[in-house]
Design a protein around this motif. Structure first.
Motif, mmCIF file in Angstrom:
data_model
loop_
_atom_site.group_PDB
_atom_site.id
_atom_site.type_symbol
_atom_site.label_atom_id
_atom_site.label_comp_id
_atom_site.label_asym_id
_atom_site.label_seq_id
_atom_site.Cartn_x
_atom_site.Cartn_y
_atom_site.Cartn_z
ATOM 1 N N PRO A 150 0.846 -1.203 0.026
ATOM 2 C CA PRO A 150 -0.115 -0.052 -0.060
ATOM 3 C C PRO A 150 0.801 1.432 0.029
ATOM 4 O O PRO A 150 0.474 2.197 -0.434
ATOM 5 N N LEU A 151 2.064 1.288 0.828
ATOM 6 C CA LEU A 151 2.817 2.479 0.691
ATOM 7 C C LEU A 151 3.474 2.772 -0.794
ATOM 8 O O LEU A 151 3.292 3.941 -1.093
ATOM 9 N N LEU A 152 3.822 1.663 -1.442
ATOM 10 C CA LEU A 152 4.139 1.795 -2.887
ATOM 11 C C LEU A 152 2.901 2.197 -3.840
ATOM 12 O O LEU A 152 3.177 3.267 -4.730
ATOM 13 N N LEU A 153 1.771 1.760 -3.571
ATOM 14 C CA LEU A 153 0.793 2.277 -4.359
ATOM 15 C C LEU A 153 0.504 3.669 -4.011
ATOM 16 O O LEU A 153 0.028 4.381 -4.951
ATOM 17 N N GLY A 154 0.492 4.143 -2.841
ATOM 18 C CA GLY A 154 0.133 5.521 -2.251
ATOM 19 C C GLY A 154 1.273 6.353 -3.015
ATOM 20 O O GLY A 154 0.871 7.423 -3.593
ATOM 21 N N ASN B 122 0.265 9.369 -5.699
ATOM 22 C CA ASN B 122 0.852 10.686 -5.571
ATOM 23 C C ASN B 122 1.708 11.274 -6.631
ATOM 24 O O ASN B 122 1.338 12.474 -7.158
ATOM 25 N N THR B 123 2.351 10.290 -7.055
ATOM 26 C CA THR B 123 3.212 10.826 -8.357
ATOM 27 C C THR B 123 2.262 11.483 -9.715
ATOM 28 O O THR B 123 2.418 12.346 -10.161
ATOM 29 N N ILE C 133 9.988 8.116 1.531
ATOM 30 C CA ILE C 133 9.034 7.370 2.403
ATOM 31 C C ILE C 133 9.211 5.788 2.078
ATOM 32 O O ILE C 133 9.424 4.925 2.723
ATOM 33 N N ILE C 134 9.312 5.520 0.755
ATOM 34 C CA ILE C 134 9.392 4.333 0.104
ATOM 35 C C ILE C 134 10.887 3.866 -0.304
ATOM 36 O O ILE C 134 11.268 2.635 -0.052
ATOM 37 N N PHE D 198 -2.617 4.498 3.811
ATOM 38 C CA PHE D 198 -1.929 5.461 3.125
ATOM 39 C C PHE D 198 -1.792 5.695 1.516
ATOM 40 O O PHE D 198 -1.316 6.259 0.966
ATOM 41 N N MET D 199 -2.644 4.429 1.029
ATOM 42 C CA MET D 199 -3.011 4.440 -0.322
ATOM 43 C C MET D 199 -3.970 5.932 -0.623
ATOM 44 O O MET D 199 -3.680 6.445 -1.849
ATOM 45 N N LEU D 200 -4.617 6.178 0.178
ATOM 46 C CA LEU D 200 -5.340 7.451 0.078
ATOM 47 C C LEU D 200 -4.765 8.793 0.723
ATOM 48 O O LEU D 200 -4.858 9.668 0.439
#
Length: 310
Positions: free
Chosen positions: A16-20, A24-25, A70-71, A232-234
């Motif tokens: 989910p961190l990576l998808l978020g 964001n990008t 963060i990632i 964190f995805m949202l």
């Protein structure tokens, strides 16, 4: 000897961190396009409008760089270490405060626009108070995450995160409902003018409901799935939703030549004039574009005025 908290599942933690970060990008790229359109179309906008857009661009750039960090930290710098699974990245601590540094000014800005449209202090004051509470909740969240950076401690931050996200959801819903109602009641019943008002109403409903839903889902995932990072995805792209919402509204305004050609009053942003033409402008244009349609084209043609869309 103290026992260590069990490490969270890698997939549920970093996925989910990576998808978020990717979302964001994506929204950051959309925002850059909208910023370019804004500065190209409206070079004569009010200075503080342009400064607000520049401020949002700077904060969003810092936020995007922070999310990349963060990632990058757990997957590259701490790859294969137990610390990456137990302790959150350093830059994650700034996530909440960077988000409210965008959302709260946006909400206060729209509250001011509601006052301009309605000439009533009640709703704008209420909205501003909730925006301030949301800002305080974001700062409190950053503080507690900084003091307790372990993932296992995140489930204890219900008060701080709840204050932040519940307040911002209330503000978004109130903003959307009040602005739509105010614009709808001030439609001039003219085809050209109403088309712009309808466009602003659609944008307001779409963007306001998106930001409110994103904040509410962010809180729901945080409370319901405490041992994952699905929230964190949202959470990461949340600030970009606010910025794109503001930019889409600014860019939806009619251009100066469209105002003159179609007599289209600015639905959300009142007309202004240059200081040298205030007197002649007052002869053909009412003080507020919300109450009366613009003067006929012939009057505009023979009057030395400069119409700007603030």
């Amino acid at each position: 000897m103290a026992t260590l908290s069990p490490a969270p599942d890698v997939t549920l933690l970093f996925g989910p961190l990576l998808l978020g970060v990717l979302l964001n990008t994506l929204f950051y790229g959309v925002m850059l396009v909208q910023v370019l359109i804004y500065y190209h179309r409206y070079p004569s906008d009010r200075p503080w409008f342009r400064y607000l857009v520049l401020y949002l661009l700077l904060i969003e750039t810092v936020d995007w760089i922070s999310d990349i960090g963060i990632i990058y930290e757990p997957l590259i710098l701490r790859y294969g270490t137990s610390e990456a699974l137990l302790v959150s990245p350093v830059m994650l601590r700034a996530d909440a405060i960077l988000t409210v540094l965008v959302s709260s000014p946006f909400q206060c800005f729209v509250a001011w626009r509601i006052y301009v449209v309605t000439r009533s202090f009640i709703l704008p004051v209420v909205i501003t108070l909730f925006a301030i509470v949301s800002f305080g909740g974001g700062i409190a969240t950053t503080i507690v995450v900084s003091l307790h950076p372990k993932y296992a401690d995140f489930s204890q931050f219900h008060l701080e995160v709840g204050t932040w996200l519940v307040s911002t959801t209330i503000v978004d819903v109130t903003l959307t409902a009040s602005l739509v109602y105010s614009l709808w009641t001030r439609k001039a019943r003219g085809a050209s003018t109403d088309s712009y008002i309808n466009k602003i109403i659609r944008l307001t409903v779409q963007t306001g409901s998106i930001t409110a839903a994103a904040a509410l889902l962010d809180l729901t995932f945080f409370l319901v799935l405490p041992n994952t990072s699905f929230n964190f995805m949202l959470d990461f792209p949340l600030s970009k939703l606010y910025t794109n919402s503001l930019l889409s509204t600014l860019n939806a305004r009619p251009w100066r030549e469209e105002v003159v050609k179609f007599h289209a009053a600015n639905a959300l942003f009142e007309q202004t004039t240059s200081s040298t033409d205030q007197r002649s402008f007052a002869m053909v244009q009412p003080r507020s574009a919300f109450h009366k349609p613009m003067a006929p084209e012939s009057s505009l043609r023979h009057s030395k005025i400069t119409i700007e869309i603030p």
